[in-house]
Design a protein around this motif. Structure first.
Motif, PDB file in Angstrom:
ATOM      1  N   PRO A  81      38.060  53.680  41.602  1.00  0.00           N
ATOM      2  CA  PRO A  81      38.762  52.536  41.029  1.00  0.00           C
ATOM      3  C   PRO A  81      39.584  51.781  42.061  1.00  0.00           C
ATOM      4  O   PRO A  81      40.165  52.706  43.024  1.00  0.00           O
ATOM      5  CB  PRO A  81      39.506  53.378  39.976  1.00  0.00           C
ATOM      6  CG  PRO A  81      39.984  54.802  40.269  1.00  0.00           C
ATOM      7  CD  PRO A  81      38.425  55.134  41.078  1.00  0.00           C
ATOM      8  N   VAL A  82      39.484  50.880  42.062  1.00  0.00           N
ATOM      9  CA  VAL A  82      40.437  50.008  42.794  1.00  0.00           C
ATOM     10  C   VAL A  82      40.936  48.895  42.275  1.00  0.00           C
ATOM     11  O   VAL A  82      40.581  48.666  41.144  1.00  0.00           O
ATOM     12  CB  VAL A  82      39.654  49.563  44.342  1.00  0.00           C
ATOM     13  CG1 VAL A  82      39.319  50.529  45.202  1.00  0.00           C
ATOM     14  CG2 VAL A  82      38.716  48.518  43.982  1.00  0.00           C
ATOM     15  N   PHE A  83      42.056  48.062  42.661  1.00  0.00           N
ATOM     16  CA  PHE A  83      42.491  47.096  42.359  1.00  0.00           C
ATOM     17  C   PHE A  83      42.358  45.792  43.007  1.00  0.00           C
ATOM     18  O   PHE A  83      42.266  45.733  44.404  1.00  0.00           O
ATOM     19  CB  PHE A  83      43.873  47.165  42.320  1.00  0.00           C
ATOM     20  CG  PHE A  83      44.673  48.386  41.207  1.00  0.00           C
ATOM     21  CD1 PHE A  83      44.116  48.867  40.021  1.00  0.00           C
ATOM     22  CD2 PHE A  83      45.445  49.145  41.819  1.00  0.00           C
ATOM     23  CE1 PHE A  83      44.421  49.809  39.215  1.00  0.00           C
ATOM     24  CE2 PHE A  83      45.842  50.380  41.242  1.00  0.00           C
ATOM     25  CZ  PHE A  83      45.445  50.792  39.781  1.00  0.00           C
ATOM     26  N   MET A  84      42.413  44.622  42.548  1.00  0.00           N
ATOM     27  CA  MET A  84      42.127  43.478  43.420  1.00  0.00           C
ATOM     28  C   MET A  84      43.144  42.332  42.445  1.00  0.00           C
ATOM     29  O   MET A  84      42.875  42.155  41.188  1.00  0.00           O
ATOM     30  CB  MET A  84      40.761  42.945  43.690  1.00  0.00           C
ATOM     31  CG  MET A  84      40.740  41.907  44.523  1.00  0.00           C
ATOM     32  SD  MET A  84      38.985  41.404  44.773  1.00  0.00           S
ATOM     33  CE  MET A  84      38.423  40.912  43.236  1.00  0.00           C
ATOM     34  N   HIS A  85      43.789  41.272  43.273  1.00  0.00           N
ATOM     35  CA  HIS A  85      44.133  40.110  42.629  1.00  0.00           C
ATOM     36  C   HIS A  85      43.074  39.555  41.793  1.00  0.00           C
ATOM     37  O   HIS A  85      41.843  39.347  42.314  1.00  0.00           O
ATOM     38  CB  HIS A  85      44.690  39.126  43.595  1.00  0.00           C
ATOM     39  CG  HIS A  85      46.099  39.490  44.276  1.00  0.00           C
ATOM     40  ND1 HIS A  85      46.132  39.853  45.504  1.00  0.00           N
ATOM     41  CD2 HIS A  85      47.209  39.098  43.712  1.00  0.00           C
ATOM     42  CE1 HIS A  85      47.608  40.094  45.639  1.00  0.00           C
ATOM     43  NE2 HIS A  85      47.978  39.649  44.570  1.00  0.00           N
ATOM     44  N   ALA A  86      43.289  39.346  40.469  1.00  0.00           N
ATOM     45  CA  ALA A  86      42.446  38.423  39.670  1.00  0.00           C
ATOM     46  C   ALA A  86      42.215  37.037  40.129  1.00  0.00           C
ATOM     47  O   ALA A  86      41.025  36.525  39.920  1.00  0.00           O
ATOM     48  CB  ALA A  86      42.765  38.452  38.234  1.00  0.00           C
ATOM     49  N   GLU A  87      43.151  36.388  40.750  1.00  0.00           N
ATOM     50  CA  GLU A  87      42.975  35.098  41.203  1.00  0.00           C
ATOM     51  C   GLU A  87      42.741  35.129  42.692  1.00  0.00           C
ATOM     52  O   GLU A  87      43.072  36.299  43.326  1.00  0.00           O
ATOM     53  CB  GLU A  87      44.454  34.279  40.856  1.00  0.00           C
ATOM     54  CG  GLU A  87      44.734  34.250  39.471  1.00  0.00           C
ATOM     55  CD  GLU A  87      43.641  33.665  38.644  1.00  0.00           C
ATOM     56  OE1 GLU A  87      42.957  32.648  38.941  1.00  0.00           O
ATOM     57  OE2 GLU A  87      43.632  34.124  37.412  1.00  0.00           O
ATOM     58  N   ALA A  88      41.983  34.201  43.328  1.00  0.00           N
ATOM     59  CA  ALA A  88      41.790  34.167  44.655  1.00  0.00           C
ATOM     60  C   ALA A  88      42.806  34.330  45.610  1.00  0.00           C
ATOM     61  O   ALA A  88      44.085  33.918  45.208  1.00  0.00           O
ATOM     62  CB  ALA A  88      41.044  32.715  45.122  1.00  0.00           C
ATOM     63  N   CYS A  89      42.827  35.318  46.375  1.00  0.00           N
ATOM     64  CA  CYS A  89      43.766  35.726  47.721  1.00  0.00           C
ATOM     65  C   CYS A  89      42.910  35.707  48.831  1.00  0.00           C
ATOM     66  O   CYS A  89      41.917  35.984  48.833  1.00  0.00           O
ATOM     67  CB  CYS A  89      44.559  36.993  47.275  1.00  0.00           C
ATOM     68  SG  CYS A  89      43.466  38.452  47.412  1.00  0.00           S
ATOM     69  N   PRO A  90      43.757  35.276  49.906  1.00  0.00           N
ATOM     70  CA  PRO A  90      42.993  35.219  51.493  1.00  0.00           C
ATOM     71  C   PRO A  90      42.885  36.804  51.724  1.00  0.00           C
ATOM     72  O   PRO A  90      43.589  37.645  51.420  1.00  0.00           O
ATOM     73  CB  PRO A  90      43.891  34.762  52.291  1.00  0.00           C
ATOM     74  CG  PRO A  90      45.431  34.882  51.797  1.00  0.00           C
ATOM     75  CD  PRO A  90      45.232  35.047  50.065  1.00  0.00           C
ATOM     76  N   ALA A  91      41.809  37.029  52.589  1.00  0.00           N
ATOM     77  CA  ALA A  91      41.476  38.220  52.928  1.00  0.00           C
ATOM     78  C   ALA A  91      42.576  38.555  54.075  1.00  0.00           C
ATOM     79  O   ALA A  91      42.880  37.642  54.724  1.00  0.00           O
ATOM     80  CB  ALA A  91      39.819  38.332  53.552  1.00  0.00           C
ATOM     81  N   HIS A  92      42.512  39.917  54.179  1.00  0.00           N
ATOM     82  CA  HIS A  92      43.501  40.330  55.148  1.00  0.00           C
ATOM     83  C   HIS A  92      43.003  39.933  56.636  1.00  0.00           C
ATOM     84  O   HIS A  92      41.871  40.268  56.608  1.00  0.00           O
ATOM     85  CB  HIS A  92      43.855  41.882  55.085  1.00  0.00           C
ATOM     86  CG  HIS A  92      44.778  42.388  56.034  1.00  0.00           C
ATOM     87  ND1 HIS A  92      44.406  42.945  57.282  1.00  0.00           N
ATOM     88  CD2 HIS A  92      46.134  42.569  55.980  1.00  0.00           C
ATOM     89  CE1 HIS A  92      45.701  43.314  58.058  1.00  0.00           C
ATOM     90  NE2 HIS A  92      46.646  43.111  57.251  1.00  0.00           N
ATOM     91  N   ASP A  93      43.858  39.547  57.542  1.00  0.00           N
ATOM     92  CA  ASP A  93      43.476  39.280  58.966  1.00  0.00           C
ATOM     93  C   ASP A  93      42.693  40.217  59.852  1.00  0.00           C
ATOM     94  O   ASP A  93      42.070  39.953  60.703  1.00  0.00           O
ATOM     95  CB  ASP A  93      44.417  38.185  59.480  1.00  0.00           C
ATOM     96  CG  ASP A  93      45.420  39.247  59.834  1.00  0.00           C
ATOM     97  OD1 ASP A  93      45.606  40.463  59.981  1.00  0.00           O
ATOM     98  OD2 ASP A  93      46.620  38.588  60.281  1.00  0.00           O
ATOM     99  N   GLY A  94      43.036  41.358  59.294  1.00  0.00           N
ATOM    100  CA  GLY A  94      42.538  42.476  60.059  1.00  0.00           C
ATOM    101  C   GLY A  94      43.211  43.072  61.262  1.00  0.00           C
ATOM    102  O   GLY A  94      43.129  44.146  61.608  1.00  0.00           O
TER     103      GLY A  94
END
Length: 155
Positions: A72-85
């Protein structure tokens, strides 16, 4: 050695937000964050209190094989920018310890590489593992629930 912190892909994040099925064939569940430790695997930051997020099963591997763990993982339900790495993600600077494991090019665990390390040791240990010729990536997991956080590779 320069490290890159790899979040889940934009395509996978978009697919889950659009109701795609997770690694177990289920639709993501929508919940509201209480602001206490809900790490987004796309932006690699925390979901703010009161914000909606998705819960789903993620298999961060390209192939099905015995070492391709799913969880299991979580993620913002609304669009968010991918981490820049390029910078240490907030989700990797807020806990006391993490579990690191080295994986070979075949995406299988390289035995003897699993370690619980402190936050302060994270980058040093990742560099040590990635300096080895038999390791192509390091996975970071939580020590409390063993949930996948992100993948680390060299730049």
């Amino acid at each position: 050695m320069s490290l890159r912190y790899i979040p889940m892909s934009d395509a996978e994040a978009r697919r889950m937000r659009e109701g795609g099925l997770d690694a177990y064939g289920n639709a993501p569940e929508r919940q509201i964050s209480d602001g206490d430790g809900v790490p987004c695997r796309h932006c690699l930051d925390y979901v703010e209190a009161g914000a909606p997020y998705l819960v789903f099963a993620l298999r961060p591997f390209s192939s099905l094989q015995p070492y391709a763990e799913t969880g299991p993982v979580f993620m913002h339900a609304e669009a968010c920018p991918a981490h820049d790495g390029e910078t240490l993600p907030p989700i990797l600077s807020s806990r006391d310890s993490y579990l690191l494991r080295g994986y070979g090019p075949d995406e299988r665990i390289v035995y003897g590489t699993g370690d619980v390390i402190t936050r302060e040791q994270l980058e040093t240990r990742a560099n040590e593992l990635l300096a080895r010729s038999d390791i192509s990536a390091v996975h970071v997991r939580s020590t409390k629930y063993s949930c996948y956080q992100c993948r680390i590779v060299t730049a």
